[in-house]
Design a protein around this motif. Structure first.
Motif, short mmCIF file in Angstrom:
data_model
loop_
_atom_site.label_atom_id
_atom_site.label_comp_id
_atom_site.label_asym_id
_atom_site.label_seq_id
_atom_site.Cartn_x
_atom_site.Cartn_y
_atom_site.Cartn_z
N ALA A 16 0.83 -1.20 0.00
CA ALA A 16 0.00 0.00 0.00
C ALA A 16 0.86 1.26 0.00
CB ALA A 16 -0.94 0.00 1.20
N VAL A 17 1.95 1.26 0.78
CA VAL A 17 2.83 2.42 0.81
C VAL A 17 3.47 2.62 -0.56
CG1 VAL A 17 4.94 3.39 1.81
CG2 VAL A 17 3.27 2.27 3.29
N ALA A 18 3.99 1.55 -1.14
CA ALA A 18 4.63 1.65 -2.46
C ALA A 18 3.65 2.15 -3.51
CB ALA A 18 5.22 0.31 -2.86
N GLU A 19 2.41 1.65 -3.48
CA GLU A 19 1.39 2.11 -4.43
C GLU A 19 1.08 3.59 -4.25
OE1 GLU A 19 -2.03 -0.41 -3.97
OE2 GLU A 19 -0.88 -2.22 -4.49
N ARG A 20 0.98 4.04 -3.00
CA ARG A 20 0.69 5.45 -2.74
C ARG A 20 1.85 6.34 -3.16
NH1 ARG A 20 -2.07 4.54 3.20
NH2 ARG A 20 -3.87 3.40 2.41
N VAL A 21 3.07 5.88 -2.94
CA VAL A 21 4.24 6.66 -3.36
C VAL A 21 4.27 6.74 -4.88
CG1 VAL A 21 6.76 6.72 -3.41
CG2 VAL A 21 5.58 6.21 -1.28
N GLY A 35 10.34 12.05 -8.16
CA GLY A 35 11.09 12.05 -6.91
C GLY A 35 10.50 12.95 -5.86
N ALA A 36 9.31 13.50 -6.11
CA ALA A 36 8.70 14.41 -5.14
C ALA A 36 8.16 13.68 -3.92
CB ALA A 36 7.57 15.21 -5.80
N VAL A 37 7.96 12.37 -4.03
CA VAL A 37 7.43 11.57 -2.92
C VAL A 37 8.38 10.41 -2.68
CG1 VAL A 37 5.47 10.24 -2.07
CG2 VAL A 37 5.07 12.18 -3.58
N GLY A 38 8.69 10.17 -1.39
CA GLY A 38 9.55 9.05 -1.03
C GLY A 38 8.88 8.19 0.01
N PHE A 65 9.94 -0.97 -2.09
CA PHE A 65 10.34 0.43 -2.01
C PHE A 65 11.46 0.79 -2.97
CE2 PHE A 65 9.08 0.32 2.78
CZ PHE A 65 7.75 0.31 2.43
N GLU A 66 11.89 -0.19 -3.78
CA GLU A 66 13.02 0.04 -4.69
C GLU A 66 12.75 1.22 -5.62
OE1 GLU A 66 15.72 -2.43 -7.87
OE2 GLU A 66 14.36 -3.51 -6.55
N GLY A 67 13.74 2.06 -5.76
CA GLY A 67 13.65 3.20 -6.66
C GLY A 67 13.12 4.48 -6.03
N PHE A 68 12.65 4.39 -4.80
CA PHE A 68 12.14 5.57 -4.11
C PHE A 68 13.15 6.07 -3.08
CE2 PHE A 68 8.07 3.15 -4.91
CZ PHE A 68 7.65 3.95 -5.97
N ALA A 69 13.18 7.37 -2.85
CA ALA A 69 14.00 7.92 -1.77
C ALA A 69 13.53 7.30 -0.46
CB ALA A 69 13.87 9.43 -1.72
N LEU A 70 14.47 7.06 0.45
CA LEU A 70 14.14 6.36 1.69
C LEU A 70 14.55 7.18 2.91
CD1 LEU A 70 13.04 3.68 2.84
CD2 LEU A 70 15.36 2.78 2.73
N HIS A 71 13.56 7.45 3.75
CA HIS A 71 13.78 8.11 5.04
C HIS A 71 13.41 7.11 6.12
CE1 HIS A 71 14.13 11.40 7.89
NE2 HIS A 71 13.01 10.96 8.45
N LEU A 72 14.17 7.10 7.21
CA LEU A 72 13.93 6.14 8.29
C LEU A 72 13.41 6.84 9.53
CD1 LEU A 72 17.36 4.27 8.04
CD2 LEU A 72 15.21 3.67 6.88
N HIS A 73 12.43 6.24 10.18
CA HIS A 73 12.02 6.61 11.54
C HIS A 73 12.57 5.52 12.43
CE1 HIS A 73 8.36 9.46 10.81
NE2 HIS A 73 9.51 9.96 10.44
N LEU A 74 13.46 5.89 13.35
CA LEU A 74 14.19 4.90 14.12
C LEU A 74 13.79 4.90 15.59
CD1 LEU A 74 17.70 5.52 12.56
CD2 LEU A 74 16.03 3.74 11.97
#
Length: 158
Positions: A16-21, A35-38, A65-74
């Motif tokens: 669902a996340v990948a589809e929304r991105v 690249g406006a959405v990661g 998530f391949e190909g999308f910018a990746l931000h982590l919440h840790l």
């Protein structure tokens, strides 16, 4: 870089996340550019909400998530619920997760998400012990004497 990141939460698994991105890329393509959405990958949600326990559970997420910018919440937890413990205080397989991210050559940004002073202090200690991870996410040791911890604790209690 991306202006928005969509997070894996209880209401959205990896697909669902990948589809929304992807929809954000398509919908914002003309206005904001590719690249406006990661993707914002939340380690605690992955472990508790999605029930992932092993590093091998990470593979389908990374593929989605391949190909999308990746931000982590840790943050960490024991797998029962989204506790926002300090890194290393729960059972998220952090070392393995970071090893896999690095093996795939993924550039990431990160936000530390401990929810109280004790968890924040534990996170700093974990990063000081895991300098390879600290360097990977671009973390630099803060000057603790400059942090108003009492003020942070007061704001967290609100």
């Amino acid at each position: 870089g991306p202006r928005r990141f969509l997070e894996n939460r209880s209401d959205a698994g990896r697909g669902a996340v990948a589809e929304r991105v992807a929809a954000g890329h398509a919908g914002g393509g003309a206005r904001e550019g590719r690249g406006a959405v990661g993707v914002c990958f939340d380690s605690g949600h992955w472990h508790s909400v999605a029930g992932c326990r092993a590093v091998t559970d990470l593979e389908p997420w990374l593929a989605a998530f391949e190909g999308f910018a990746l931000h982590l919440h840790l943050h960490d937890n024991d797998g029962a619920f989204d506790q926002h413990l300090g890194l290393g205080k729960g059972t998220v397989p952090l070392a393995g997760v970071f090893a896999r991210l690095r093996e795939k050559g993924l550039a990431v940004t990160a936000t530390l998400e401990p929810h109280d002073v004790a968890a924040f202090t534990a996170t700093i200690a974990w990063l000081e012990e895991n300098t390879d991870v600290a360097a990977y996410i671009g973390w630099e040791k803060p000057r603790l004497e400059a942090l108003p911890l009492a003020e942070i604790e007061k704001n967290l209690a609100m």
